[in-house]
Write an enzyme that holds these catalytic residues in place. Structure first.
Site, PDB file in Angstrom:
ATOM      1  N   SER A   1      41.508  42.842  59.361  1.00 31.08           N
ATOM      2  CA  SER A   1      40.919  41.779  58.547  1.00 31.08           C
ATOM      3  C   SER A   1      42.007  40.815  58.103  1.00 31.08           C
ATOM      4  O   SER A   1      43.162  41.214  57.884  1.00 31.08           O
ATOM      5  CB  SER A   1      40.220  42.378  57.323  1.00 31.08           C
ATOM      6  OG  SER A   1      39.937  41.388  56.358  1.00 31.08           O
TER       7      SER A   1
ATOM      8  N   ARG B   1       8.293  26.445  97.414  1.00 30.59           N
ATOM      9  CA  ARG B   1       9.663  26.250  96.922  1.00 30.59           C
ATOM     10  C   ARG B   1       9.566  25.805  95.474  1.00 30.59           C
ATOM     11  O   ARG B   1       8.809  24.887  95.147  1.00 30.59           O
ATOM     12  CB  ARG B   1      10.419  25.187  97.743  1.00 30.59           C
ATOM     13  CG  ARG B   1      10.720  25.579  99.171  1.00 30.59           C
ATOM     14  CD  ARG B   1      11.957  26.459  99.294  1.00 30.59           C
ATOM     15  NE  ARG B   1      13.153  25.759  98.907  1.00 30.59           N
ATOM     16  CZ  ARG B   1      13.815  24.903  99.682  1.00 30.59           C
ATOM     17  NH1 ARG B   1      13.363  24.608 100.896  1.00 30.59           N
ATOM     18  NH2 ARG B   1      14.902  24.314  99.266  1.00 30.59           N
TER      19      ARG B   1
END
Length: 500
Positions: free
Chosen positions: A281, A320
């Site tokens: 930290s 497609r």
């Protein structure tokens, strides 16, 4: 060039991915894969005899990504919307005029892009397989080493029944054994070559079986599977690959979440390998956050999100797609990089996992016998019936919680209990070590069920007793003796000297 994605970021890239995966799915790799498909198509058509025999080898020898102007390709792709036409233009400039005339013969853009993606998927699955095997070996090792390490099993985040840490690891292991089976099945089922022409019918090569013979030979040239019919709009196998990676992510996320909870200060049962400043930290010097597990948990969510994109891409219009196909361009490379990164982080966390067996035993005893309430109930049931036994033990548990007394001490004061069960039998029922069920046998079955690195598991298993004896015997003997003597002896009152 700017980097906006975590998998490409110079800051975050090694948290969320690994270089081997990025190299498979890089721009250069994808372009080379498309070139490989174009060259293989020419070789296949040369072999079948529909283009001059030498053309395939000429194109193969002269076409290379190193000769591609990437800036020009990018600019022209922005205009066209797809990279294949701009690529073909440059390929035709690399070879002689006669050979150039046969590049991309009878193909369509999606054939080239889909087949190139399948080549990447093939390499990606090989990478995932290696990482899975590494993880399976680590989980086998943990399963066997901690086959007899008792701990609290938890449901709804509360104590349920005693288990062993080896059992927990073997549950993880069983899922990854199935993932490895799934991967091998996917390689057989999903790595399909794509060659169908404009609408999938191969009409550009005639109405006989010429197109089918070319497609079959193309599959051979690329090391892919031939498909009985074109799959331009049948995207199930692509979705299956991405969903498979999401399944891996789900299993990894489960392990990560367990590690996060188990490494909390209140439990202290495991911790990720210590590396100076990892998980540190900026303001709290004491912190060792479970960084790998946190990254894996996030990755598992990303993979599930990508799977939803792949499922959306299956819903294509007519012959497609007019847009859904593009979703795969995002989800496929992202999923592979994220999944490989998550596997790498998990392998790191588990290979050096610190297992605090003392804390596990302390936590097992922390509820002063409540964790074996079912054992007492089942021991009473032959005398009173199961429901009556449940009611008696429920009342005893309530008294134990409210008075802060061990369950055993409450039970020996209840005539409805000690008149039916002798003290020694009651002490045995209240001993968590006597209520591990088939957990250890299940560990043996899971470890024995997979042939992956069996020798590794065998070597560890032979040394299990020596490993565990040196760590646990003192505490286990104290626990057993305390119950055998007919009193809690401080064990259930949390007075054991565990290391949190």
């Amino acid at each position: 060039m700017s980097h906006v994605s975590a998998i490409d970021s110079r800051v975050f890239r090694n948290l969320f991915g690994i270089e081997e995966a990025r190299s498979i799915f890089s721009d250069e790799a994808y372009i080379q894969s498309m070139i490989d498909v174009e060259a293989a198509l020419a070789r296949a058509q040369s072999t079948i005899g529909i283009i001059p025999r030498q053309v395939g080898e000429v194109i193969t020898a002269q076409a290379s990504v190193s000769n591609i102007n990437l800036e020009r390709l990018s600019t022209e792709t922005d205009i066209v919307g797809y990279p294949v036409l701009p690529l073909v233009r440059q390929l035709t400039e690399m070879v002689d005029h006669e050979s150039a005339a046969y590049i991309h013969w009878g193909a369509t853009t999606q054939d080239i892009m889909d087949s190139a993606s399948m080549l990447q998927v093939k390499k990606g699955l090989d990478l995932v397989r290696g990482l899975l095997i590494e993880l399976i070996c680590t989980l086998k090792k943990l399963s066997v080493e901690h086959r007899d390490t008792p701990m609290a099993g938890r449901t709804h985040l509360q104590h349920a029944l005693p288990v062993t840490f080896g059992y927990k690891c073997a549950v993880y292991l069983s899922g990854f054994q199935r993932h490895l089976q799934r991967l091998d099945q996917i390689k057989e089922r999903c790595l399909l070559v794509s060659f169908g022409g404009a609408a999938g019918t191969l009409a550009s090569l005639g109405s006989d079986d010429t197109g089918l013979r070319v497609r079959k030979q193309l599959a051979v040239e690329l090391g892919l599977k031939d498909s009985a019919i074109s799959w331009h709009v049948a995207r199930d196998h692509v979705a299956e690959v991405i969903s498979f990676l999401a399944l891996i992510g789900g299993s990894l996320g489960k392990i990560a979440l367990d590690i996060i909870f188990m490494s909390s200060n209140e439990l202290g049962e495991v911790s990720e390998p210590f590396v100076p400043h990892r998980g540190a930290s900026s303001t709290m010097p004491q912190k060792r956050n479970p960084i790998s597990s946190e990254v894996v948990l996030a990755a598992s969510k990303i993979l599930r999100s990508d799977a939803s994109l792949a499922l959306d891409a299956m819903v294509s219009d007519f012959e497609r797609a007019s847009g859904p196909w593009h979703l795969e361009w995002v989800a496929l490379p992202n999923s592979f990089v994220i999944a490989c990164g998550a596997l790498h982080q998990t392998n790191f966390a588990l290979a050096g996992l610190v297992v605090n067996v003392d804390a596990m035993l302390d936590n097992l005893n922390s509820t002063r016998g409540l964790i074996v309430a079912e054992a007492v109930m089942m021991g009473m049931a032959p005398f009173t019936g199961r429901q009556a036994a449940h009611d008696i033990v429920y009342a005893a548990c309530k008294m134990s919680i409210e008075t802060n007394k061990p369950l055993f001490d409450v039970l020996i004061e209840d005539p409805s209990v000690h008149e039916k069960i002798e003290l020694k039998k009651l002490a045995d029922l209240c001993n968590p070590l006597n209520y591990l069920g088939c957990s250890r046998l299940m560990v043996d079955d899971v470890v024995a069920s997979d042939s992956t690195i069996k020798s590794l598991s065998s070597g560890i298993y032979n040394n299990t007793d020596n490993t565990m004896n040196g760590v646990l015997n003192g505490k286990l003997d104290a626990l057993k003796n305390g119950y055998t003597n007919g009193h809690s002896n401080g064990i259930l009152n949390g007075s054991t000297n565990g290391g949190h």
